[in-house]
Design a protein around this motif. Structure first.
Motif, PDB file in Angstrom:
ATOM      1  N   ASN A   1      41.400   9.950  34.788  1.00 34.16           N
ATOM      2  CA  ASN A   1      40.340   8.938  34.837  1.00 34.16           C
ATOM      3  C   ASN A   1      40.198   8.291  33.460  1.00 34.16           C
ATOM      4  OD1 ASN A   1      38.746  10.701  33.239  1.00 34.16           O
ATOM      5  ND2 ASN A   1      37.880  11.669  35.045  1.00 34.16           N
ATOM      6  N   PRO A   2      39.390   7.233  33.352  1.00 32.80           N
ATOM      7  CA  PRO A   2      39.273   6.548  32.055  1.00 32.80           C
ATOM      8  C   PRO A   2      38.848   7.464  30.908  1.00 32.80           C
ATOM      9  CG  PRO A   2      38.384   5.162  33.791  1.00 32.80           C
ATOM     10  CD  PRO A   2      38.679   6.491  34.429  1.00 32.80           C
TER      11      PRO A   2
ATOM     12  N   ASP B   1      40.629   5.315  38.982  1.00 34.32           N
ATOM     13  CA  ASP B   1      40.589   3.997  38.350  1.00 34.32           C
ATOM     14  C   ASP B   1      41.845   3.861  37.497  1.00 34.32           C
ATOM     15  OD1 ASP B   1      40.134   1.692  36.924  1.00 34.32           O
ATOM     16  OD2 ASP B   1      38.217   2.335  36.068  1.00 34.32           O
TER      17      ASP B   1
ATOM     18  N   GLY C   1      41.598   1.458  34.445  1.00 35.03           N
ATOM     19  CA  GLY C   1      40.724   2.060  33.443  1.00 35.03           C
ATOM     20  C   GLY C   1      41.435   3.134  32.648  1.00 35.03           C
ATOM     21  N   TYR C   2      42.265   3.920  33.331  1.00 35.58           N
ATOM     22  CA  TYR C   2      43.061   4.951  32.651  1.00 35.58           C
ATOM     23  C   TYR C   2      44.049   4.301  31.684  1.00 35.58           C
ATOM     24  CZ  TYR C   2      46.611   8.623  32.078  1.00 35.58           C
ATOM     25  OH  TYR C   2      47.513   9.534  31.563  1.00 35.58           O
TER      26      TYR C   2
ATOM     27  N   ARG D   1      43.985   1.371  30.266  1.00 33.74           N
ATOM     28  CA  ARG D   1      43.384   0.613  29.149  1.00 33.74           C
ATOM     29  C   ARG D   1      43.224   1.466  27.900  1.00 33.74           C
ATOM     30  NH1 ARG D   1      40.574  -2.386  33.159  1.00 33.74           N
ATOM     31  NH2 ARG D   1      38.919  -0.827  33.300  1.00 33.74           N
TER      32      ARG D   1
END
Length: 338
Positions: A217-218, A250, A253-254, A256
């Motif tokens: 996840n992010p 996401d 998001g990961y 980024r």
């Protein structure tokens, strides 16, 4: 326990379930409780699968301590699309009158939700930054609470501060020597795990520094990216990412978190999950996050492609994005957890 005992426990639980609908996680959680009831442990650590409030593990009326680590966006379809909603779900493991340790929270709103829940349930609460903390000094981790300081070895993916606070809150005494030994010898498969050898590792460019991490996840992306950035400062190498993810995460998001750090991403299928994102679609998500990316059919092929096309210095390679992927990589590499 031995594999035979484990298999028999699964069969017993499946029989007791009587053919009713049940998830893999739910049946394995029931197996866990059955085995612990028949093979008592000095201490049991139960990790929640999803959220907390309605999780299959959340049946312990009086835990020695409940621990809530940093809350970030994950499982939004089930837990909510705001971090405070997810925090409220995770707060479901806080039980009246029982100690709770709250790890460092990026969101003040999430932290407030957790603290207010602990106060409402009359729980002794130990909050990062208020009752305990940790910081890096001279390449070591310094843990501090009301009892004083402990100078400990660091670990790429182990946040020793809430772990130390939890052990103490649960009523165990821990000496400096014991904590030092624990942090020096801790092993967490699939979490910033180095892969120096194995069948897959041999396919990589000569001298490659290969790491495996199941973060998905992010928030996990940020933690892993920060660990890799620290390594880059100490030992600069070009960084490549081989990633597979499932569709409940996401993905953009990961990715980024790695912008400006990763040279190129190879996206691969996640064969162990029906929810795996097609590798071409995952490459699109990485590109949307500002990364250079291309789909490849497998981790092995990604490593061989990099080996055959890269003519620079020995690279650093992160394989990550999914615990399913991490498990498959360890098996294919011939280095399963022990």
């Amino acid at each position: 326990v031995e594999d035979k005992v484990f298999a028999e426990a699964i069969a017993r639980v499946a029989k007791a379930n009587g053919g009713q609908k049940i998830t893999v996680f739910e049946i394995l959680t029931a197996v866990t409780f059955l085995l612990f009831s028949e093979h008592p442990a000095d201490a049991v650590i139960l990790e929640v699968g999803l959220g907390g409030r309605f999780d299959a593990t959340n049946v312990i009326a009086e835990p020695a301590v409940s621990v809530i680590m940093p809350v970030s966006l994950d499982h939004e379809a089930y837990l909510g699309d705001r971090v405070e909603l997810i925090a409220a779900e995770k707060a479901g493991i806080i039980k009246r009158g029982c100690p709770v340790v709250i790890g460092a929270q990026e969101s003040e709103t999430a932290q407030q939700v957790l603290i207010e829940t602990a106060e409402r349930l009359d729980c002794p609460a130990f909050v990062y930054g208020q009752d305990f903390l940790a910081y890096e000094e001279n390449g070591r981790m310094v843990y501090q609470d009301e009892d004083g300081l402990m100078d400990l070895p660091p670990h790429w993916r182990i946040d020793g501060a809430p772990a130390g606070a939890a052990v103490k809150a649960a009523g165990f005494e821990i000496s400096h020597r014991a904590a030092e030994k624990a942090m020096a010898n801790v092993a967490w498969p699939g979490r910033m795990q180095k892969l120096p050898h194995g069948r897959l590792s041999e396919l990589a460019p000569k001298g490659a520094d290969i790491w495996l991490d199941g973060g998905h996840n992010p928030g996990a992306g940020v933690v892993v990216a920060e660990a890799l950035a620290e390594q880059e400062e100490k030992n600069p190498r070009p960084l490549f990412l081989i990633s597979g993810m499932i569709n409940t995460k996401d993905q953009s998001g990961y990715f980024r978190a790695f912008k400006g750090l990763v040279r190129h991403v190879y996206t691969v299928p996640v064969s162990l999950s029906d929810a795996g994102v097609p590798n071409d679609e995952l490459a699109t998500r990485a590109i949307e996050a500002g990364l250079s990316a291309e789909p490849v059919s497998s981790v092995a092929n990604a490593l061989m492609l990099l080996r055959d096309t890269w003519d620079g210095p020995p690279p650093r390679i992160l394989i990550g994005g999914s615990l399913y992927l991490a498990g498959a990589v360890l098996a294919e590499n011939g280095t399963p957890p022990v």
